[in-house]
Design an enzyme around this catalytic site. Structure first.
Site, short mmCIF file in Angstrom:
data_model
loop_
_atom_site.label_atom_id
_atom_site.label_comp_id
_atom_site.label_asym_id
_atom_site.label_seq_id
_atom_site.Cartn_x
_atom_site.Cartn_y
_atom_site.Cartn_z
N SER A 1 17.03 61.47 67.76
CA SER A 1 17.53 60.33 68.52
C SER A 1 18.20 60.73 69.82
CB SER A 1 18.51 59.50 67.66
OG SER A 1 18.58 58.17 68.13
N SER B 1 20.08 52.63 68.19
CA SER B 1 18.96 53.53 68.48
C SER B 1 17.61 53.08 67.96
CB SER B 1 19.26 54.94 67.95
OG SER B 1 19.83 55.73 68.97
N LYS C 1 14.89 52.69 70.47
CA LYS C 1 13.97 53.75 70.88
C LYS C 1 12.54 53.47 70.40
CE LYS C 1 17.39 57.49 71.32
NZ LYS C 1 18.68 56.86 71.01
#
Length: 431
Positions: A178, A121, A124
């Site tokens: 997230s 993640s 991102k």
């Protein structure tokens, strides 16, 4: 199964002064791309500690010498690189890591900074660097069925199909919790006529523009996909671009936020909390991002301010037998803040700097071939940078400390276009 070498005694120091230009080198060269001297037997191993066995990785793309020397020849190492004045860095489980100054761009030290890894993640952040300048935070948008079509059990903020939300709310869902559906929404909105696919292409174009030549996105969320890679150095470039944006600094430091009710869908309002524990437990913390998938293991980006300095730490491939990702990041930040100003081993290139130099012979094109994907979107405009020319020194560790041998582990995506997507756990450290 991971394999481990015997403990090794590290001794002997080597100082290599470097002078890196603030602008691109002459055609056919890269900043600091001269040959790096090495101790006999190679660079000292990183101070990794034992970690549980995980699934064996698949091979990453072939190394590209030009990409590996971006930021300075000393960074082209699978082992440890620290300034001559540095104390030994703390032992962490991360396969690779880097500490850098967000303002000057100086790299304070690292371990395998240009080794390929899988982002999870922290990907991102690349989505953020790409889309934040493109999307009006006050615009209200509708979440689609495609946006919420994420891997069951993967991290989600709780946006409802058919719900209408301000883009700012979607950003908070992305950066605090997230949310993978938030990532899909933002990529689709910023991707133009091609929607989510266009958003991923724009992410890859942005990575190229920032100088992150070892980064290739396949999913906007960081859920594993075939041919998706990054490096600790690239993550520092991407994080620096994010922290340049005032909106990102505000979002990433937000502790709690409210997701509004959707009366038409009979959905109540609810509160979300920031999963980055650094904010609550590290004085001066200013934000960051957690990540975890079965393949990537724990990944982390964190930043803090102390004594007028803002440092960022990036790490890939970590395990948490004793310390979570943010705690390993905190230990490396403490180490970085303990170094004197001017202690450097390389630098972060400026956005657009490598665009003014000839493209590498392999670089991102090799990543695209590895994934059978291209990056067809045009890059956004150049952002201001703060890099300065620095005199750099490299020491390949002094003293008689006994450290465990470097894990010979290159993370790479194992999912294929016909296979299942590896889950991104909702484990608090992972998201």
């Amino acid at each position: 199964m991971r394999t481990w070498g015997p403990s090794v005694a590290l001794a002997a120091a080597l100082l290599l002064p470097l002078s890196l230009p603030a602008t691109p080198a002459a055609a056919g060269t890269r900043p600091g791309a001269g040959p790096a001297r090495r101790l006999p037997g190679g660079a000292p191993p990183c101070p990794n500690v034992p970690a549980p066995a995980t699934r064996p990785p698949q091979p990453p793309p072939a190394p590209d010498p030009a990409a590996r020397s971006i930021g300075g020849a000393a960074l082209d190492t699978t082992g440890l690189v620290v300034p001559p004045v540095a104390t030994a860095p703390p032992p962490v489980t991360a396969t690779s890591w880097l500490v850098a100054d967000l303002d000057t761009g100086a790299v304070l030290g690292g371990c395998g900074p240009h080794e390929y890894g899988v982002p999870a993640s922290v990907q991102k952040l690349l989505l953020t660097a790409t889309m934040l300048p493109r999307l009006d935070p006050n615009r209200e948008v509708t979440v689609t069925a495609g946006d919420v079509a994420i891997e069951p059990g993967s991290s989600a903020v709780g946006l409802a199909e058919g719900g209408r939300y301000r883009i700012e709310t979607v950003w908070l869902g992305l950066l605090l919790k997230s949310g993978n559906e938030a990532a899909n929404t933002l990529a689709r909105l910023g991707g133009g006529p091609d929607g989510l696919a266009g958003g991923v292409r724009a992410m890859n174009a942005e990575a190229q523009h920032l100088g992150a030549r070892q980064t290739h996105a396949v999913t906007p969320s960081g859920l594993d996909g075939a041919g998706q890679f990054t490096s600790a150095y690239d993550l520092a470039l991407i994080a620096r671009a994010c922290f340049h944006e005032p909106a990102f600094r505000r979002y990433t430091a937000t502790r709690t936020a409210q997701v509004p009710a959707q009366p038409a869908l009979h959905e109540k309002a609810f509160q979300i909390q920031n999963d980055n524990m650094l904010l609550d437990h590290y004085p001066g913390a200013i934000g960051g991002k957690t990540g975890f998938t079965d393949l990537a293991r724990h990944t982390y980006v964190g930043a803090a301010e102390r004594g007028g300095r803002r440092l960022v730490v990036t790490l890939l491939g970590a395990e948490i037998p004793t310390q979570r990702g943010w705690q390993q990041g905190a230990a490396l930040l403490d180490w970085g803040f303990g170094l004197p100003r001017g202690a450097t081993v390389g630098r972060l290139v400026e956005p657009g700097e490598l665009d003014r130099s000839p493209a590498p012979a392999n670089g991102a094109s090799a990543l695209a071939r590895h994934a059978d994907l291209g990056a067809g979107a045009a890059a956004p405009g150049t952002r201001p940078g703060a890099g300065l020319s620095v005199a750099l020194g490299v020491v390949l560790v002094a003293g008689g400390a006994v450290l465990l041998a470097r894990r010979r582990r290159h993370a790479a995506a194992a999912a294929t276009s016909t296979g299942p997507v590896l889950r991104e756990s909702k484990f608090p450290e992972g998201n």
